[in-house]
Design a protein around this motif. Structure first.
Motif, PDB file in Angstrom:
ATOM      1  N   GLY A   1       0.700  -1.185  -0.065  1.00  0.00           N
ATOM      2  CA  GLY A   1      -0.004  -0.062  -0.136  1.00  0.00           C
ATOM      3  C   GLY A   1       0.867   1.478   0.037  1.00  0.00           C
ATOM      4  O   GLY A   1       0.546   2.438   0.657  1.00  0.00           O
ATOM      5  N   ILE A   2       1.917   1.084  -0.522  1.00  0.00           N
ATOM      6  CA  ILE A   2       2.901   2.278  -0.639  1.00  0.00           C
ATOM      7  C   ILE A   2       2.455   3.429  -1.557  1.00  0.00           C
ATOM      8  O   ILE A   2       2.030   2.948  -2.694  1.00  0.00           O
ATOM      9  N   ALA A   3       2.446   4.542  -1.597  1.00  0.00           N
ATOM     10  CA  ALA A   3       2.107   5.688  -2.455  1.00  0.00           C
ATOM     11  C   ALA A   3       2.816   5.583  -3.820  1.00  0.00           C
ATOM     12  O   ALA A   3       4.011   5.163  -3.483  1.00  0.00           O
ATOM     13  N   PRO A   4       2.337   5.540  -4.801  1.00  0.00           N
ATOM     14  CA  PRO A   4       2.945   5.784  -6.205  1.00  0.00           C
ATOM     15  C   PRO A   4       4.321   6.420  -6.168  1.00  0.00           C
ATOM     16  O   PRO A   4       5.426   5.852  -6.905  1.00  0.00           O
ATOM     17  N   ASP A   5       4.365   7.554  -5.672  1.00  0.00           N
ATOM     18  CA  ASP A   5       5.436   8.321  -5.971  1.00  0.00           C
ATOM     19  C   ASP A   5       6.573   7.729  -4.868  1.00  0.00           C
ATOM     20  O   ASP A   5       7.787   7.925  -5.515  1.00  0.00           O
ATOM     21  N   ARG A   6       6.216   7.001  -3.894  1.00  0.00           N
ATOM     22  CA  ARG A   6       7.329   6.451  -3.027  1.00  0.00           C
ATOM     23  C   ARG A   6       7.969   5.427  -3.807  1.00  0.00           C
ATOM     24  O   ARG A   6       9.117   4.755  -3.906  1.00  0.00           O
ATOM     25  N   ILE A   7       6.999   4.662  -4.576  1.00  0.00           N
ATOM     26  CA  ILE A   7       7.258   3.282  -5.312  1.00  0.00           C
ATOM     27  C   ILE A   7       8.246   3.723  -6.367  1.00  0.00           C
ATOM     28  O   ILE A   7       9.237   3.004  -6.678  1.00  0.00           O
ATOM     29  N   ALA A   8       7.860   4.843  -7.227  1.00  0.00           N
ATOM     30  CA  ALA A   8       8.787   5.118  -8.089  1.00  0.00           C
ATOM     31  C   ALA A   8      10.149   5.740  -7.562  1.00  0.00           C
ATOM     32  O   ALA A   8      11.208   5.235  -8.520  1.00  0.00           O
ATOM     33  N   LYS A   9      10.172   6.274  -6.858  1.00  0.00           N
ATOM     34  CA  LYS A   9      11.420   6.969  -6.004  1.00  0.00           C
ATOM     35  C   LYS A   9      12.411   5.477  -5.751  1.00  0.00           C
ATOM     36  O   LYS A   9      13.583   5.446  -6.070  1.00  0.00           O
ATOM     37  N   ALA A  10      11.715   4.677  -5.005  1.00  0.00           N
ATOM     38  CA  ALA A  10      12.475   3.312  -4.701  1.00  0.00           C
ATOM     39  C   ALA A  10      12.894   2.609  -5.998  1.00  0.00           C
ATOM     40  O   ALA A  10      14.223   2.140  -5.826  1.00  0.00           O
ATOM     41  N   GLN A  11      12.147   2.442  -6.921  1.00  0.00           N
ATOM     42  CA  GLN A  11      12.415   1.851  -8.018  1.00  0.00           C
ATOM     43  C   GLN A  11      13.742   2.632  -8.588  1.00  0.00           C
ATOM     44  O   GLN A  11      14.472   1.739  -9.182  1.00  0.00           O
ATOM     45  N   ASP A  12      13.619   3.640  -8.593  1.00  0.00           N
ATOM     46  CA  ASP A  12      14.767   4.506  -9.481  1.00  0.00           C
ATOM     47  C   ASP A  12      15.899   4.527  -8.645  1.00  0.00           C
ATOM     48  O   ASP A  12      17.184   4.450  -9.384  1.00  0.00           O
ATOM     49  N   GLN A  13      16.003   4.294  -7.497  1.00  0.00           N
ATOM     50  CA  GLN A  13      17.163   3.934  -6.499  1.00  0.00           C
ATOM     51  C   GLN A  13      17.841   2.826  -7.155  1.00  0.00           C
ATOM     52  O   GLN A  13      19.052   2.887  -7.095  1.00  0.00           O
ATOM     53  N   TYR A  14      17.345   1.559  -7.506  1.00  0.00           N
ATOM     54  CA  TYR A  14      17.892   0.575  -8.168  1.00  0.00           C
ATOM     55  C   TYR A  14      18.208   0.667  -9.602  1.00  0.00           C
ATOM     56  O   TYR A  14      19.294   0.377 -10.097  1.00  0.00           O
ATOM     57  N   ALA A  15      17.398   1.326 -10.311  1.00  0.00           N
ATOM     58  CA  ALA A  15      17.070   1.076 -11.609  1.00  0.00           C
ATOM     59  C   ALA A  15      18.161   2.237 -12.392  1.00  0.00           C
ATOM     60  O   ALA A  15      19.045   1.694 -13.302  1.00  0.00           O
ATOM     61  N   MET A  16      18.583   3.173 -11.568  1.00  0.00           N
ATOM     62  CA  MET A  16      19.550   4.207 -12.226  1.00  0.00           C
ATOM     63  C   MET A  16      20.827   3.892 -11.494  1.00  0.00           C
ATOM     64  O   MET A  16      21.935   4.566 -11.999  1.00  0.00           O
ATOM     65  N   ALA A  17      20.913   3.044 -10.778  1.00  0.00           N
ATOM     66  CA  ALA A  17      22.211   2.653 -10.114  1.00  0.00           C
ATOM     67  C   ALA A  17      23.234   1.757 -10.996  1.00  0.00           C
ATOM     68  O   ALA A  17      22.664   1.074 -11.754  1.00  0.00           O
ATOM     69  N   ASP A  18      24.557   2.136 -10.939  1.00  0.00           N
ATOM     70  CA  ASP A  18      25.413   1.084 -11.780  1.00  0.00           C
ATOM     71  C   ASP A  18      26.151   0.119 -10.827  1.00  0.00           C
ATOM     72  O   ASP A  18      26.538  -1.054 -11.444  1.00  0.00           O
ATOM     73  N   LEU A  19      26.304   0.282  -9.492  1.00  0.00           N
ATOM     74  CA  LEU A  19      26.670  -0.480  -8.495  1.00  0.00           C
ATOM     75  C   LEU A  19      26.414   0.069  -7.210  1.00  0.00           C
ATOM     76  O   LEU A  19      26.462   0.992  -6.961  1.00  0.00           O
ATOM     77  N   ALA A  20      26.273  -1.045  -6.493  1.00  0.00           N
ATOM     78  CA  ALA A  20      25.913  -0.929  -4.999  1.00  0.00           C
ATOM     79  C   ALA A  20      26.318  -2.020  -4.210  1.00  0.00           C
ATOM     80  O   ALA A  20      26.500  -2.967  -4.757  1.00  0.00           O
ATOM     81  N   VAL A  21      26.538  -1.986  -2.960  1.00  0.00           N
ATOM     82  CA  VAL A  21      26.930  -2.963  -2.088  1.00  0.00           C
ATOM     83  C   VAL A  21      25.813  -3.010  -0.937  1.00  0.00           C
ATOM     84  O   VAL A  21      25.865  -1.942  -0.178  1.00  0.00           O
ATOM     85  N   ALA A  22      25.177  -3.864  -0.793  1.00  0.00           N
ATOM     86  CA  ALA A  22      24.205  -4.231   0.340  1.00  0.00           C
ATOM     87  C   ALA A  22      25.030  -4.801   1.400  1.00  0.00           C
ATOM     88  O   ALA A  22      25.724  -5.631   1.510  1.00  0.00           O
ATOM     89  N   VAL A  23      25.213  -3.722   2.528  1.00  0.00           N
ATOM     90  CA  VAL A  23      25.857  -4.371   3.671  1.00  0.00           C
ATOM     91  C   VAL A  23      24.631  -5.164   4.593  1.00  0.00           C
ATOM     92  O   VAL A  23      23.790  -4.326   4.945  1.00  0.00           O
ATOM     93  N   VAL A  24      24.836  -6.072   4.919  1.00  0.00           N
ATOM     94  CA  VAL A  24      23.933  -7.015   5.487  1.00  0.00           C
ATOM     95  C   VAL A  24      24.143  -7.262   6.935  1.00  0.00           C
ATOM     96  O   VAL A  24      25.548  -7.769   7.270  1.00  0.00           O
ATOM     97  N   SER A  25      23.283  -6.808   7.918  1.00  0.00           N
ATOM     98  CA  SER A  25      23.523  -7.315   9.254  1.00  0.00           C
ATOM     99  C   SER A  25      23.129  -8.550   9.384  1.00  0.00           C
ATOM    100  O   SER A  25      22.130  -8.899   9.274  1.00  0.00           O
ATOM    101  N   SER A  26      23.979  -9.332  10.086  1.00  0.00           N
ATOM    102  CA  SER A  26      23.859 -10.711  10.286  1.00  0.00           C
ATOM    103  C   SER A  26      24.380 -11.168  11.527  1.00  0.00           C
ATOM    104  O   SER A  26      25.405 -11.711  11.679  1.00  0.00           O
ATOM    105  N   PRO A  27      23.356 -10.592  12.790  1.00  0.00           N
ATOM    106  CA  PRO A  27      24.006 -11.086  14.001  1.00  0.00           C
ATOM    107  C   PRO A  27      24.261 -12.615  14.166  1.00  0.00           C
ATOM    108  O   PRO A  27      23.639 -13.395  13.821  1.00  0.00           O
ATOM    109  N   LYS A  28      25.295 -12.884  15.029  1.00  0.00           N
ATOM    110  CA  LYS A  28      25.557 -14.264  15.392  1.00  0.00           C
ATOM    111  C   LYS A  28      25.106 -14.249  17.019  1.00  0.00           C
ATOM    112  O   LYS A  28      25.258 -13.298  17.854  1.00  0.00           O
TER     113      LYS A  28
END
Length: 192
Positions: A77-104
């Motif tokens: 139920g996210i607003a369309p403008d927020r969906i588009a902004k989030a999609q652009d974050q991935y679509a417009m990028a050429d390289l990103a590193v996801a830093v995963v928090s993985s507690p032990k």
């Protein structure tokens, strides 16, 4: 008396993230990314648990993730403008590193300290990229907090989360510095 490193201090006193939308090709090659990750992995880590890991997202992976965003946004139920902004974050990028928090599991190191360490890795990775001459930015956004998105899109386990998405590329325009905190307003000196 300590031995100063004026260049490193000058860098830290003037560091400035670069907006992800201003980053372009070329991006660091695999060897450079591995150097940056090596620097980031030197982050303080109580108990030597390594409560984080990296997922390097190249353009094809980012394009795939961008395609997942609209359906997840609609389901939440996210607003369309927020969906588009989030999609652009991935679509417009050429390289990103996801830093995963993985507690032990640990009797000595509480989960919150492990999460703090993952956050410190994010900053260390941004600073390493900037020090190496790349533009870099630490982002998150609602998809990175959605269990289905991070499980299906990034393969994270149920106990894992995204500490940050670090975008890295070539800076196309230098951003102006932004106002910084008033140090006197946020600092308390305890002398007794």
């Amino acid at each position: 008396m300590p031995t100063p490193n004026p260049e490193a201090l000058a860098f830290l006193l003037s560091r400035r993230s670069r907006p992800a939308k201003t980053l372009a090709m070329p991006v660091p090659d695999q060897a450079m990314v591995e150097t940056l990750l090596t620097a980031a992995a030197r982050t303080p880590d109580h108990g030597k648990l390594e409560p984080w890991r990296f997922v390097v997202l190249t353009k094809p992976a980012l394009t795939r993730l961008a395609a997942l965003v609209p359906a997840r946004g609609a389901a939440l139920g996210i607003a369309p403008d927020r969906i588009a902004k989030a999609q652009d974050q991935y679509a417009m990028a050429d390289l990103a590193v996801a830093v995963v928090s993985s507690p032990k599991a640990s009797d000595k190191i509480p989960p919150v300290e492990q999460v703090y360490s993952a956050g410190a890795v994010c900053l260390a990775l941004v600073n390493a990229a900037l020090a190496a001459g790349w533009g870099a930015n630490w982002l998150s956004g609602w998809p990175s907090h959605d269990r289905d998105f991070i499980r299906d899109g990034l393969g994270l386990s149920d106990h894992e989360s995204i500490a940050g998405l670090i975008h890295i590329g070539t800076e196309t325009s230098a951003p102006p510095d932004r106002p910084r905190p008033d140090l006197a307003a946020i600092t308390t000196w305890m002398t007794a």
